[in-house]
Design a protein around this motif. Structure first.
Motif, PDB file in Angstrom:
ATOM      1  N   ILE A 165     -33.161  -5.270  -3.356  1.00  0.00           N
ATOM      2  CA  ILE A 165     -33.424  -5.432  -1.865  1.00  0.00           C
ATOM      3  C   ILE A 165     -34.676  -4.776  -1.305  1.00  0.00           C
ATOM      4  O   ILE A 165     -35.537  -5.205  -0.550  1.00  0.00           O
ATOM      5  CB  ILE A 165     -32.321  -5.140  -0.815  1.00  0.00           C
ATOM      6  N   LEU A 166     -34.865  -3.378  -1.772  1.00  0.00           N
ATOM      7  CA  LEU A 166     -36.127  -2.793  -1.397  1.00  0.00           C
ATOM      8  C   LEU A 166     -37.546  -3.379  -1.745  1.00  0.00           C
ATOM      9  O   LEU A 166     -38.504  -3.373  -1.275  1.00  0.00           O
ATOM     10  CB  LEU A 166     -35.873  -1.330  -1.803  1.00  0.00           C
ATOM     11  N   THR A 167     -37.370  -3.784  -3.103  1.00  0.00           N
ATOM     12  CA  THR A 167     -38.459  -4.373  -3.867  1.00  0.00           C
ATOM     13  C   THR A 167     -38.891  -5.979  -3.081  1.00  0.00           C
ATOM     14  O   THR A 167     -39.951  -6.082  -2.849  1.00  0.00           O
ATOM     15  CB  THR A 167     -37.865  -4.733  -5.034  1.00  0.00           C
ATOM     16  N   SER A 168     -37.641  -6.475  -2.559  1.00  0.00           N
ATOM     17  CA  SER A 168     -37.877  -7.739  -1.637  1.00  0.00           C
ATOM     18  C   SER A 168     -38.718  -7.259  -0.455  1.00  0.00           C
ATOM     19  O   SER A 168     -39.744  -7.969   0.112  1.00  0.00           O
ATOM     20  CB  SER A 168     -36.653  -8.565  -1.303  1.00  0.00           C
ATOM     21  N   TYR A 169     -38.411  -6.423   0.263  1.00  0.00           N
ATOM     22  CA  TYR A 169     -38.806  -5.831   1.464  1.00  0.00           C
ATOM     23  C   TYR A 169     -40.371  -5.443   1.100  1.00  0.00           C
ATOM     24  O   TYR A 169     -41.276  -5.965   2.223  1.00  0.00           O
ATOM     25  CB  TYR A 169     -37.944  -4.480   2.079  1.00  0.00           C
ATOM     26  N   ALA A 170     -40.542  -4.875   0.142  1.00  0.00           N
ATOM     27  CA  ALA A 170     -41.897  -4.393  -0.242  1.00  0.00           C
ATOM     28  C   ALA A 170     -42.941  -5.544  -0.607  1.00  0.00           C
ATOM     29  O   ALA A 170     -44.213  -5.920   0.147  1.00  0.00           O
ATOM     30  CB  ALA A 170     -41.945  -3.447  -1.462  1.00  0.00           C
ATOM     31  N   MET A 171     -42.470  -6.962  -0.933  1.00  0.00           N
ATOM     32  CA  MET A 171     -42.903  -7.933  -1.293  1.00  0.00           C
ATOM     33  C   MET A 171     -43.341  -8.659   0.100  1.00  0.00           C
ATOM     34  O   MET A 171     -44.487  -9.154   0.136  1.00  0.00           O
ATOM     35  CB  MET A 171     -42.194  -8.591  -2.292  1.00  0.00           C
ATOM     36  N   LEU A 172     -42.235  -8.618   1.002  1.00  0.00           N
ATOM     37  CA  LEU A 172     -42.580  -9.232   2.062  1.00  0.00           C
ATOM     38  C   LEU A 172     -43.315  -8.601   2.945  1.00  0.00           C
ATOM     39  O   LEU A 172     -44.051  -9.117   3.774  1.00  0.00           O
ATOM     40  CB  LEU A 172     -40.976  -9.415   2.931  1.00  0.00           C
ATOM     41  N   SER A 173     -43.551  -7.401   2.745  1.00  0.00           N
ATOM     42  CA  SER A 173     -44.343  -6.814   3.713  1.00  0.00           C
ATOM     43  C   SER A 173     -45.975  -6.604   3.228  1.00  0.00           C
ATOM     44  O   SER A 173     -46.865  -6.272   3.692  1.00  0.00           O
ATOM     45  CB  SER A 173     -43.983  -5.132   3.625  1.00  0.00           C
ATOM     46  N   GLY A 174     -46.114  -7.284   1.678  1.00  0.00           N
ATOM     47  CA  GLY A 174     -47.494  -7.462   1.263  1.00  0.00           C
ATOM     48  C   GLY A 174     -47.898  -6.492   0.200  1.00  0.00           C
ATOM     49  O   GLY A 174     -48.952  -6.249  -0.142  1.00  0.00           O
ATOM     50  N   PHE A 175     -46.805  -5.582  -0.026  1.00  0.00           N
ATOM     51  CA  PHE A 175     -47.016  -4.633  -1.151  1.00  0.00           C
ATOM     52  C   PHE A 175     -47.355  -5.391  -2.326  1.00  0.00           C
ATOM     53  O   PHE A 175     -46.765  -6.326  -3.130  1.00  0.00           O
ATOM     54  CB  PHE A 175     -45.898  -3.824  -1.449  1.00  0.00           C
ATOM     55  N   GLY A 176     -48.455  -4.814  -3.080  1.00  0.00           N
ATOM     56  CA  GLY A 176     -49.099  -5.151  -4.185  1.00  0.00           C
ATOM     57  C   GLY A 176     -50.441  -6.192  -4.021  1.00  0.00           C
ATOM     58  O   GLY A 176     -51.183  -6.438  -4.869  1.00  0.00           O
ATOM     59  N   LEU A 177     -50.662  -6.571  -2.612  1.00  0.00           N
ATOM     60  CA  LEU A 177     -51.798  -7.559  -2.481  1.00  0.00           C
ATOM     61  C   LEU A 177     -53.080  -6.476  -2.025  1.00  0.00           C
ATOM     62  O   LEU A 177     -52.746  -5.302  -1.857  1.00  0.00           O
ATOM     63  CB  LEU A 177     -51.359  -8.173  -1.055  1.00  0.00           C
TER      64      LEU A 177
END
Length: 273
Positions: A165-177
């Motif tokens: 869930i935390l990973t999904s939150y990070a991805m939705l926030s743009g983490f890694g872009l």
């Protein structure tokens, strides 16, 4: 009536629960009514009611939902008078929702009466965060009574699920872009998202443990309610990263539905005591 665990002779690590013959099925009309009501309310806030009144209406609704859940929880706890374990469990749950109520009041005060100060982050977050250890306390007390030891799969689930869930939150926030720059809101929100998803992961294990018992349906409702709140929390803190939240946002639908599912679960629990 209380359920009593019996220990499987083959292994002490996998106690079973005595299935209770009393059935407490869902009233699907009530579930449909909950979903329909929150959708209608959301439409009214965004389309029917004028913006000035809509904000106050949404705030009042947000304040009283956890308050009602808390009051019913205290009633259930009182019905468990004499059963110390369950009384403590439902007192913890009730205080947890009362903490949300205090958080909503504080957020409401900042948002409507102190416009110069942002309601997020604020003192309200102390109350909002308090719900997680309190709700976890409720779940863990029940689980330890019915199933003193968890199997390896359950332990792995409790670790992996919150991380996902935390990973999904990070991805939705743009983490890694390439253009993503983690800010305070991102890390601050991650704390709440993890606490919320951890609570949900443990609640799911609880629902599996109790599925054959008289409170099985109640726990499933409780888990669905917590799931709605987890989705709401994850989405909300993602919105705060981009400063996109307001009281008319669809994310509120998940919180409204979550509270009323918990309220329905508590009412059913009270009726089968």
């Amino acid at each position: 009536m209380e359920l009593k665990p019996i220990i499987n002779k083959k292994t002490l690590s996998q106690p079973e629960i005595v299935p209770d013959k009393i059935k407490s099925p869902f009233n699907y009309k009530i579930l449909a009514g909950i979903i329909t009501s929150v959708i209608i309310f959301h439409i009214m806030i965004n389309v029917v009611i004028v913006p000035e009144d809509a904000e106050i209406t949404a705030s009042i609704f947000s304040v009283f939902n956890p308050f009602i859940a808390s009051i019913i929880g205290f009633i259930v706890a009182f019905r468990y008078k004499g059963a110390k374990i369950f009384q403590k469990a439902y007192l913890a749950l009730s205080v947890g929702f009362f903490a949300i109520f205090l958080g909503e009041i504080t957020y409401f005060a900042y948002d409507l009466f102190i416009p110069d100060i942002e309601p997020y982050p604020s003192i309200a977050d102390i109350f909002f965060f308090a719900q997680y250890p309190l709700i976890l306390t409720h779940i863990i007390i029940n689980m330890r009574f019915f199933s003193p030891k968890l199997n390896k799969i359950s332990k792995i689930w409790i670790i992996i699920f919150p991380i996902s869930i935390l990973t999904s939150y990070a991805m939705l926030s743009g983490f890694g872009l390439d253009d993503f720059e983690p800010n305070f809101d991102f890390y601050y929100g991650a704390i709440f998202v993890y606490a919320s998803s951890l609570t949900l992961s443990v609640a799911i294990i609880g629902a599996i443990i109790f599925k054959e018992g008289v409170i099985g349906k109640v726990w499933l409702l409780l888990v669905i309610g917590i799931l709605c709140n987890t989705i709401g929390d994850t989405w909300y803190y993602n919105l705060e990263v981009f400063d996109q939240y307001d009281l008319g946002h669809p994310v509120n639908l998940f919180w409204y539905a979550g509270y009323w599912l918990v309220i329905y679960a508590l009412i059913k629990h009270r009726n089968i005591l």
